[in-house]
Write a protein that holds these residues in place. Structure first.
Motif, mmCIF file in Angstrom:
data_model
loop_
_atom_site.group_PDB
_atom_site.id
_atom_site.type_symbol
_atom_site.label_atom_id
_atom_site.label_comp_id
_atom_site.label_asym_id
_atom_site.label_seq_id
_atom_site.Cartn_x
_atom_site.Cartn_y
_atom_site.Cartn_z
ATOM 1 N N LYS A 74 0.814 -1.226 0.000
ATOM 2 C CA LYS A 74 0.000 0.000 0.000
ATOM 3 C C LYS A 74 0.847 1.277 0.000
ATOM 4 O O LYS A 74 0.353 2.359 -0.305
ATOM 5 C CB LYS A 74 -0.928 0.004 1.219
ATOM 6 N N ASP A 75 2.134 1.159 0.346
ATOM 7 C CA ASP A 75 3.008 2.346 0.356
ATOM 8 C C ASP A 75 3.231 2.836 -1.079
ATOM 9 O O ASP A 75 3.276 2.037 -2.008
ATOM 10 C CB ASP A 75 4.393 1.996 0.910
ATOM 11 N N ILE A 76 3.386 4.141 -1.218
ATOM 12 C CA ILE A 76 3.830 4.687 -2.514
ATOM 13 C C ILE A 76 5.111 5.452 -2.205
ATOM 14 O O ILE A 76 5.066 6.548 -1.643
ATOM 15 C CB ILE A 76 2.766 5.596 -3.156
ATOM 16 N N LEU A 77 6.232 4.850 -2.543
ATOM 17 C CA LEU A 77 7.514 5.377 -2.061
ATOM 18 C C LEU A 77 8.300 6.051 -3.184
ATOM 19 O O LEU A 77 8.632 5.403 -4.182
ATOM 20 C CB LEU A 77 8.356 4.221 -1.508
ATOM 21 N N PRO A 78 8.627 7.333 -3.018
ATOM 22 C CA PRO A 78 9.507 7.955 -4.015
ATOM 23 C C PRO A 78 10.854 7.208 -4.027
ATOM 24 O O PRO A 78 11.336 6.794 -5.074
ATOM 25 C CB PRO A 78 9.677 9.388 -3.511
ATOM 26 N N MET A 79 11.410 6.997 -2.863
ATOM 27 C CA MET A 79 12.642 6.206 -2.732
ATOM 28 C C MET A 79 12.816 5.890 -1.261
ATOM 29 O O MET A 79 12.705 6.774 -0.414
ATOM 30 C CB MET A 79 13.851 7.020 -3.229
ATOM 31 N N ARG A 80 13.041 4.634 -0.958
ATOM 32 C CA ARG A 80 13.329 4.262 0.429
ATOM 33 C C ARG A 80 14.448 3.230 0.388
ATOM 34 O O ARG A 80 14.442 2.348 -0.469
ATOM 35 C CB ARG A 80 12.101 3.663 1.116
ATOM 36 N N GLY A 81 15.415 3.357 1.288
ATOM 37 C CA GLY A 81 16.520 2.396 1.226
ATOM 38 C C GLY A 81 17.160 2.124 2.562
ATOM 39 O O GLY A 81 16.812 2.716 3.577
ATOM 40 N N GLN A 82 18.070 1.189 2.521
ATOM 41 C CA GLN A 82 18.830 0.778 3.703
ATOM 42 C C GLN A 82 20.236 0.515 3.214
ATOM 43 O O GLN A 82 20.406 -0.088 2.150
ATOM 44 C CB GLN A 82 18.335 -0.576 4.186
ATOM 45 N N THR A 83 21.236 0.908 3.992
ATOM 46 C CA THR A 83 22.593 0.532 3.613
ATOM 47 C C THR A 83 23.042 -0.624 4.498
ATOM 48 O O THR A 83 22.569 -0.769 5.627
ATOM 49 C CB THR A 83 23.565 1.721 3.753
ATOM 50 N N VAL A 84 23.930 -1.433 3.965
ATOM 51 C CA VAL A 84 24.532 -2.524 4.745
ATOM 52 C C VAL A 84 26.010 -2.566 4.356
ATOM 53 O O VAL A 84 26.382 -2.062 3.298
ATOM 54 C CB VAL A 84 23.873 -3.913 4.448
ATOM 55 N N ASP A 85 26.831 -3.157 5.218
ATOM 56 C CA ASP A 85 28.254 -3.257 4.876
ATOM 57 C C ASP A 85 28.427 -4.232 3.720
ATOM 58 O O ASP A 85 27.839 -5.308 3.720
ATOM 59 C CB ASP A 85 29.061 -3.751 6.085
ATOM 60 N N CYS A 86 29.273 -3.844 2.758
ATOM 61 C CA CYS A 86 29.505 -4.731 1.611
ATOM 62 C C CYS A 86 30.218 -5.985 2.089
ATOM 63 O O CYS A 86 31.063 -5.933 2.989
ATOM 64 C CB CYS A 86 30.407 -4.062 0.576
ATOM 65 N N ASP A 87 29.886 -7.102 1.463
ATOM 66 C CA ASP A 87 30.629 -8.330 1.700
ATOM 67 C C ASP A 87 32.058 -8.123 1.162
ATOM 68 O O ASP A 87 32.242 -7.519 0.103
ATOM 69 C CB ASP A 87 29.917 -9.462 0.941
ATOM 70 N N THR A 88 33.068 -8.617 1.874
ATOM 71 C CA THR A 88 34.457 -8.317 1.473
ATOM 72 C C THR A 88 34.810 -8.934 0.113
ATOM 73 O O THR A 88 35.530 -8.310 -0.677
ATOM 74 C CB THR A 88 35.466 -8.797 2.539
ATOM 75 N N LYS A 89 34.278 -10.109 -0.155
ATOM 76 C CA LYS A 89 34.573 -10.754 -1.451
ATOM 77 C C LYS A 89 33.979 -9.920 -2.602
ATOM 78 O O LYS A 89 34.615 -9.720 -3.639
ATOM 79 C CB LYS A 89 33.951 -12.163 -1.449
ATOM 80 N N TYR A 90 32.764 -9.439 -2.372
ATOM 81 C CA TYR A 90 32.098 -8.597 -3.381
ATOM 82 C C TYR A 90 32.924 -7.335 -3.628
ATOM 83 O O TYR A 90 33.196 -6.950 -4.763
ATOM 84 C CB TYR A 90 30.697 -8.245 -2.880
ATOM 85 N N LEU A 91 33.355 -6.728 -2.514
ATOM 86 C CA LEU A 91 34.118 -5.480 -2.605
ATOM 87 C C LEU A 91 35.443 -5.705 -3.340
ATOM 88 O O LEU A 91 35.809 -4.933 -4.232
ATOM 89 C CB LEU A 91 34.373 -4.971 -1.179
ATOM 90 N N ASP A 92 36.129 -6.787 -2.987
ATOM 91 C CA ASP A 92 37.415 -7.079 -3.646
ATOM 92 C C ASP A 92 37.218 -7.256 -5.141
ATOM 93 O O ASP A 92 38.007 -6.782 -5.946
ATOM 94 C CB ASP A 92 38.030 -8.369 -3.071
ATOM 95 N N GLU A 93 36.142 -7.932 -5.501
ATOM 96 C CA GLU A 93 35.913 -8.214 -6.917
ATOM 97 C C GLU A 93 35.544 -6.949 -7.694
ATOM 98 O O GLU A 93 36.061 -6.686 -8.774
ATOM 99 C CB GLU A 93 34.792 -9.259 -7.028
ATOM 100 N N ILE A 94 34.685 -6.141 -7.092
ATOM 101 C CA ILE A 94 34.190 -4.964 -7.817
ATOM 102 C C ILE A 94 35.261 -3.855 -7.898
ATOM 103 O O ILE A 94 35.181 -2.973 -8.758
ATOM 104 C CB ILE A 94 32.849 -4.467 -7.203
ATOM 105 N N LYS A 95 36.285 -3.962 -7.059
ATOM 106 C CA LYS A 95 37.364 -2.956 -7.087
ATOM 107 C C LYS A 95 38.153 -2.980 -8.403
ATOM 108 O O LYS A 95 38.852 -2.031 -8.725
ATOM 109 C CB LYS A 95 38.309 -3.160 -5.899
#
Ligand SMILES: O=C(O)CCC(=O)C(=O)O
Ligand SMILES: [Fe+2]
Length: 318
Positions: A74-95
């Motif tokens: 039922k919500d109409i959201l322009p933008m709603r979010g949450q941040t979380v710490d990146c997984d280290t493997k993901y971060l290493d790869e995307i670097k």
């Protein structure tokens, strides 16, 4: 001293008062409906009932109440979010792709990116395309890039099927491209990266989920997974929902599992027509889709990579 008005002395008054009090004590208050019933071990029983009530309350509130909702239907959201710490493997790869590294990992939902008309156009493409085949189990997919379409317990290329010329028009393709670009720019903005670093990747596909019994592992959409592990090229995942939770189908919520030991930490997204969910594809975002219990759920998974060698082209007319 005698009261002039009544002629009664103080001593007499005290005496009368005492008598009155004595009278009250002597007359027991009658119960309107008779005396309270008594039964053996009454105290133990009443305490037991109170304790049971408290336990029931604790169980009930810890079962559902603590789950966090990121977006209700039922919500109409322009933008709603949450941040979380990146997984280290993901971060290493995307670097390896410096302009593609998110400021923070996380998840975002928006109901304002894609219009209802755009969502409805894409829903019709999904319905028409999947009706040419479809899984015999509960999950069907259609990838308009590669042509992969669920068919019974297998996949076929939709573009080899009779009648496939009609399921998607040039104007549908133009809308598909506009929607994809809007999502790409929103991902770039939310994660603080350059949109030029994002490329559409395989698989990007329509999905149709129902409560049909699964026939192959492809039909089992409800397992917890990490997109980067399931689909190696993914860096950013997005979903565009084409039908409404609760109205068009029951079950089928998207659930982020932040701690598998503690379901009350789950973060849920209820699909809504035109709603876009975007998140980083690493192990910081394990998730699953709840089983659909009735009705049909349609969505598109639109996937992006930062690795140009893994990019796919926009779908073309066949
Ligand atoms: O349909 C959804 O909400 C999510 C699907 C999903 O998790 C996936 O395609 O990897
Ligand atoms: Fe996924």
């Amino acid at each position: 001293m005698t009261n002039v008005m009544t002629g009664i002395t103080k001593a007499q008054k005290r005496k009368n008062g005492e008598k009155k009090n004595n009278d009250v004590k002597e007359t027991p208050t009658p119960y309107r409906y008779g005396p309270m019933p008594k039964f053996p071990n009454q105290r133990i029983w009443s305490r037991g009932i109170v304790i049971l009530g408290v336990l029931l309350y604790v169980w009930y509130t810890s079962k559902d109440g603590k789950e966090v909702s990121l977006a209700k239907q039922k919500d109409i959201l322009p933008m709603r979010g949450q941040t979380v710490d990146c997984d280290t493997k993901y971060l290493d790869e995307i670097k390896q792709f410096p302009t593609c590294v998110p400021i923070k990992c996380g998840r975002f939902v928006s109901d304002k990116l894609v219009t209802i008309n755009e969502a409805e156009t894409l829903l019709n493409v999904a319905k028409k395309g999947i009706s040419l085949g479809g899984s015999s189990g509960g999950a069907s997919i259609l990838d308009i890039h590669s042509g992969a379409l669920s068919f019974g317990e297998k996949f076929v290329n939709i573009y080899t099927l009779k009648g496939s010329e009609k399921f998607i028009t040039a104007s549908d393709l133009a809308i598909y491209k506009i929607v994809k670009n809007k999502i790409k720019h929103a991902i770039a903005e939310n994660f603080g990266i350059d949109s030029e670093s994002l490329y559409l990747t395989h698989p990007t596909f329509f999905s149709k989920l129902s409560n049909l019994e699964s026939k192959t592992p492809h039909d089992e959409y409800w397992h917890i997974h990490v997109d980067k592990e399931t689909y190696e090229s993914f860096h950013y995942t997005s979903l565009l929902y084409l039908t409404d939770f609760s109205n068009d189908f029951k079950g089928g919520r998207f659930v982020f599992v932040d701690d598998a030991e503690k379901p009350m930490k789950n973060v849920t997204v209820e699909p809504r027509k035109g709603r876009v969910l975007m998140f980083t594809s690493g192990a910081e975002n394990p998730h699953f889709v709840e089983r659909v219990t009735s009705g049909v759920r349609y969505a598109i998974t639109v996937s992006f990579t930062c690795d140009k060698t893994k990019s796919i082209s926009d779908p073309a007319a066949h």
